[in-house]
Design a protein around this motif. Structure first.
Motif, mmCIF file in Angstrom:
data_model
loop_
_atom_site.group_PDB
_atom_site.id
_atom_site.type_symbol
_atom_site.label_atom_id
_atom_site.label_comp_id
_atom_site.label_asym_id
_atom_site.label_seq_id
_atom_site.Cartn_x
_atom_site.Cartn_y
_atom_site.Cartn_z
ATOM 1 N N THR A 147 0.587 -1.290 0.020
ATOM 2 C CA THR A 147 -0.037 -0.063 -0.032
ATOM 3 C C THR A 147 0.825 1.228 -0.163
ATOM 4 O O THR A 147 0.516 2.357 -0.536
ATOM 5 C CB THR A 147 -0.928 0.080 1.280
ATOM 6 N N LEU A 153 0.841 3.936 -2.975
ATOM 7 C CA LEU A 153 0.163 5.531 -2.527
ATOM 8 C C LEU A 153 1.277 6.424 -2.191
ATOM 9 O O LEU A 153 0.831 7.792 -2.073
ATOM 10 C CB LEU A 153 -0.941 5.323 -1.422
ATOM 11 N N ARG A 187 0.836 9.468 2.529
ATOM 12 C CA ARG A 187 -0.639 9.125 2.151
ATOM 13 C C ARG A 187 -1.310 7.850 2.662
ATOM 14 O O ARG A 187 -2.417 7.921 2.938
ATOM 15 C CB ARG A 187 -0.973 9.228 0.538
ATOM 16 N N ALA A 188 -0.548 6.783 2.611
ATOM 17 C CA ALA A 188 -1.187 5.559 3.100
ATOM 18 C C ALA A 188 -1.197 5.799 4.466
ATOM 19 O O ALA A 188 -2.285 5.302 5.201
ATOM 20 C CB ALA A 188 -0.106 4.278 2.654
ATOM 21 N N LEU A 190 -4.484 7.947 5.357
ATOM 22 C CA LEU A 190 -5.608 7.138 4.872
ATOM 23 C C LEU A 190 -5.907 6.198 5.993
ATOM 24 O O LEU A 190 -7.041 6.111 6.579
ATOM 25 C CB LEU A 190 -5.350 6.310 3.507
ATOM 26 N N ALA A 192 -7.258 7.943 8.836
ATOM 27 C CA ALA A 192 -8.863 8.565 8.600
ATOM 28 C C ALA A 192 -9.702 7.180 8.562
ATOM 29 O O ALA A 192 -10.849 7.131 9.305
ATOM 30 C CB ALA A 192 -8.932 9.161 7.416
ATOM 31 N N LEU A 193 -9.316 6.146 8.112
ATOM 32 C CA LEU A 193 -10.182 4.923 8.229
ATOM 33 C C LEU A 193 -10.536 4.572 9.575
ATOM 34 O O LEU A 193 -11.445 4.204 9.991
ATOM 35 C CB LEU A 193 -9.620 3.920 7.334
ATOM 36 N N GLY A 227 -7.236 -0.066 9.110
ATOM 37 C CA GLY A 227 -6.754 1.553 9.276
ATOM 38 C C GLY A 227 -5.451 1.575 10.295
ATOM 39 O O GLY A 227 -4.648 2.455 10.141
ATOM 40 N N TRP A 244 -1.965 0.350 9.289
ATOM 41 C CA TRP A 244 -1.523 1.172 8.160
ATOM 42 C C TRP A 244 -0.906 2.523 8.848
ATOM 43 O O TRP A 244 0.269 2.905 8.683
ATOM 44 C CB TRP A 244 -2.432 1.646 6.990
ATOM 45 N N THR A 263 -5.909 13.047 13.315
ATOM 46 C CA THR A 263 -5.360 12.956 11.863
ATOM 47 C C THR A 263 -4.900 14.261 11.436
ATOM 48 O O THR A 263 -4.363 14.354 10.638
ATOM 49 C CB THR A 263 -6.711 12.230 11.295
#
Length: 410
Positions: free
Chosen positions: A68, A72, A76-77, A80, A83-84, A111, A114, A195
């Protein structure tokens, strides 16, 4: 980003990764579990299975963290994932259906993996500009974010529950949500704020160097013993942080004392690096893991052996001040054994091994507690698993680490 202050600020800002993924999404569940279990009629096995779902999602996320990041970009990963995880916290607040809760907990795990793994890679890359000791300090600050999340949850969640007597929240604008649901809403709000802070830090943070060509075929056995011990760490530590609040309440501990206990655990987790950092620097990652998991086992079993309030708080200090340092020691071990181009892949592999352990751990402890009708028995089992992990990691060797001697800086 060249100054020491800038690097430390970046590490602190990116510590929102463990703050959200561990402090809020995983460990704060212990504060809400007693009310959720009582209101929704769960067994301990069912209660443990929700953290098993979170751990299973974490394992899945760890397995795909490296690809991932390649697809990305690491930054950015990471964002993400945060946020997830935050969105999953909010979903957890909006339903009492067990199947949907399982899915929400699993999504938070994906999430969270990551955010946690890739945030560590970002901090490790930023720390590569300085000395090894300073790099270890940055990792300690980063992982301490989980303790910060626990502290915030320990202050906020009991306050929310205290304003929600019975099954209906007695606060304006609650929309009829019951106490545990409003608790998850509060955690989601904290996650959203964290975040945003992380997003600001990423503007001044470069992605790690792309993985080397050997990332697909590197020898996992190079960190095999370390990863095996880390699996048992996952099996053992998670039960305490899932069930200890329920155990304390079984012993007659009130909500105010529970809140104070959880804040102590969180503060100890944030400060643990200052106690254990020099040891990790001297012994190296794998040998420090052996010491730390042995201490962690003693802290885990203490409240069962001595069922008194002072022992509960001592246990909280020991466990809180130790468990994140095991993660730091693992990261230091990976950095010492593997070249920089394999750090992300190595951390992801070790985290997957850890994830396999913590996927089984909550359900296993819940099942064992149901069988013996004792949460204390589950904590004893967890301590035994931690001792097994401490022994398993002993054969791991690191460059510059003599047999039985101190480790030199890589």
């Amino acid at each position: 980003m060249t100054s020491r202050a800038d690097r430390l600020l970046v590490a602190l800002a990116l510590s929102s990764g463990p703050l959200v993924s561990l402090g809020l999404a995983r460990f704060a569940y212990a504060l809400l579990l007693p009310e959720m279990s009582a209101e929704l009629g769960w067994t301990w096995s069912q209660a443990g299975a929700l953290n098993t779902a979170n751990a299973a999602g974490y394992l899945a996320g760890a397995l795909v963290a490296a690809p991932t990041a390649r697809a990305l970009g690491t930054g950015r990963a990471f964002l993400l994932g945060s946020a997830l995880c935050t969105a999953a916290l909010l979903l957890t607040a909006l339903t009492g259906t067990y199947g949907v809760l399982l899915l929400a907990r699993a999504a938070a795990g994906v999430g969270g993996a990551w955010a946690f793994v890739l945030g560590a890679a970002l901090v490790a890359a930023a720390g590569a500009e300085g000395t090894p000791r300073r790099a270890a300090l940055m990792l300690g600050l980063y992982y301490g974010g989980a303790g910060g999340g626990m502290t915030l949850a320990g202050l906020l969640v009991p306050w929310v529950l205290d304003r929600a007597p019975g099954s209906a929240v007695d606060v304006p604008g609650a929309g009829g949500l019951v106490g545990w649901q409003l608790g998850w809403v509060a955690l989601a709000a904290l996650g959203a704020l964290a975040t945003v802070v992380a997003a600001g830090a990423l503007r001044s943070t470069a992605d790690p160097a792309p993985p080397s060509a050997e990332h697909r075929r590197w020898d996992r056995g190079r960190i095999g013993w370390l990863s095996g011990g880390y699996t048992f760490f996952g099996l053992g530590y998670i039960a305490y942080l899932t069930f200890v609040v329920a155990f304390l309440q079984e012993q007659g501990v009130g909500l105010a004392t529970v809140a104070a206990f959880w804040v102590v655990v969180g503060l100890a987790a944030s400060a643990g690096w200052f106690a254990w950092g020099p040891l990790i620097g001297r012994l190296g990652g794998s040998r420090a893991m052996t010491v730390l998991m042995t201490v962690l086992a003693l802290g885990t079993v203490l409240p069962v052996v001595v069922a008194q309030t002072w022992a509960f708080f001592v246990s909280g200090v020991v466990v809180g001040g130790t468990f994140l340092s095991v993660v730091t020691a693992m990261t230091v071990g990976v950095r010492r054994v593997l070249p920089a181009g394999l750090w992300t892949s190595g951390l992801a592999f070790a985290t997957a091994a850890f994830g396999a352990g913590q996927t089984v751990g909550p359900w296993l402890t819940g099942w064992f507690s149901d069988r013996l009708d004792s949460l204390g028995a589950g904590l004893v089992l967890s301590a035994a698993l931690l001792v097994a992990g401490a022994l398993l990691v002993l054969p791991q060797r690191e460059p510059g680490t003599a047999r039985g001697g101190p480790a030199s800086d890589p």
